[in-house]
Design an enzyme around this catalytic site. Structure first.
Site, PDB file in Angstrom:
ATOM      1  N   ILE A   1      -1.885 -11.945   0.720  1.00 27.69           N
ATOM      2  CA  ILE A   1      -0.770 -12.655   0.096  1.00 27.69           C
ATOM      3  C   ILE A   1       0.563 -12.282   0.720  1.00 27.69           C
ATOM      4  CG2 ILE A   1      -0.528 -10.917  -1.724  1.00 27.69           C
ATOM      5  CD1 ILE A   1       0.067 -14.745  -2.020  1.00 27.69           C
ATOM      6  N   ASP A   2       0.687 -11.045   1.215  1.00 24.57           N
ATOM      7  CA  ASP A   2       1.940 -10.644   1.856  1.00 24.57           C
ATOM      8  C   ASP A   2       2.187 -11.448   3.120  1.00 24.57           C
ATOM      9  OD1 ASP A   2      -0.276  -9.418   3.041  1.00 24.57           O
ATOM     10  OD2 ASP A   2       0.771  -7.531   3.461  1.00 24.57           O
TER      11      ASP A   2
ATOM     12  N   ASN B   1       0.811  -1.212   0.000  1.00 26.78           N
ATOM     13  CA  ASN B   1       0.000   0.000   0.000  1.00 26.78           C
ATOM     14  C   ASN B   1       0.847   1.266   0.000  1.00 26.78           C
ATOM     15  OD1 ASN B   1      -2.789  -1.021   0.159  1.00 26.78           O
ATOM     16  ND2 ASN B   1      -2.068  -1.945   2.061  1.00 26.78           N
TER      17      ASN B   1
END
Length: 243
Positions: free
Chosen positions: A100-101, A9
């Site tokens: 996913i991170d 982000n």
């Protein structure tokens, strides 16, 4: 060679590897407007494959895809969470609802240590995931990151606007607003981690932009890996969908 891209982000990090060895790498801010903006990949050799992990939304993925297709004629895969990767198994009933991170960071950490872990990613949010014996993901926690905590104060109070440092001497009360806010936010994060560590006494592995700040303030030891998401992205067995 594999070009791995971690689109967060706040920042986009990339790394070009050849047989697991880093050839080139870079980082830049995640753009809010894409007009005329590109990821600075002009000087790297053409990869044989591109892998992307993104928590930044479809707009960022589409922006990356357009540039990469124009620049490199190679397969592009978007990483997905699966129920398992190697010996690591996901605790979520719907694995793809896990970020996913978080998944890739856990996969890389567990592949490296092969033991129960608390994996912390200190970025825009602070995520804390517990891996038990045998690679079973027990579950996790998500809290605001330091910047988000600051932003919440800025947006909801009229006189609390602070920038810069002031994290030093964490346990001393702040003698100005900057110190009070920074130490209060950091104390909140550290107290959360140390409380969890008392419940789950396992090795702590930490990554993310605020990792070093947290480690300096914690009374517990932790192992810092700067790019766990990128490390996980190049693992064998990562589930990818074609872009």
């Amino acid at each position: 060679m594999v070009l791995s891209i971690d689109a967060g982000n706040s920042r986009i990090k990339w790394r070009l590897t050849n047989k697991g060895q880093t050839v080139a790498q870079g980082v830049q801010l995640t753009p809010k407007s894409f007009e005329g903006e590109t990821l600075n990949l002009s000087e790297i050799q053409s990869p044989s494959e591109i892998r992307i992990a993104s928590v930044a939304g479809d707009k960022v993925v589409n922006w990356l895809r357009q540039q990469l297709l124009e620049q490199f004629a190679v397969p592009i895969g978007l990483a997905q969470v699966a129920s398992t990767i190697g010996e690591l198994s996901c605790a979520y009933e719907d694995p793809q609802s896990l970020g996913i991170d978080r998944w890739l960071a856990m996969a890389a950490a567990y592949r490296h240590y092969d033991e129960p872990l608390m994996v912390i990613d200190a970025g825009s949010a602070i995520t804390m995931d517990i891996i038990g014996p045998g690679g079973q993901h027990v579950g996790g926690y998500i809290a605001p990151g330091l910047t988000l905590m600051h932003d919440a104060l800025w947006k909801n109070t009229s006189d609390v606007r602070v920038v810069g440092s002031g994290y030093e001497e964490l346990w001393l009360p702040g003698k100005n607003t900057q110190q009070a806010v920074n130490r209060g936010c950091l104390l909140t994060a550290v107290s959360t981690i140390e409380s969890l560590a008392a419940q789950f006494p396992v090795r702590i592995v930490i990554t993310g932009g605020d990792a070093k700040i947290l480690m300096q303030a914690m009374s517990l030891s932790a192992d810092n890996h700067a790019n766990l998401v990128l490390d996980g992205l190049i693992l064998d067995g990562v589930e990818l969908i074609d872009l």
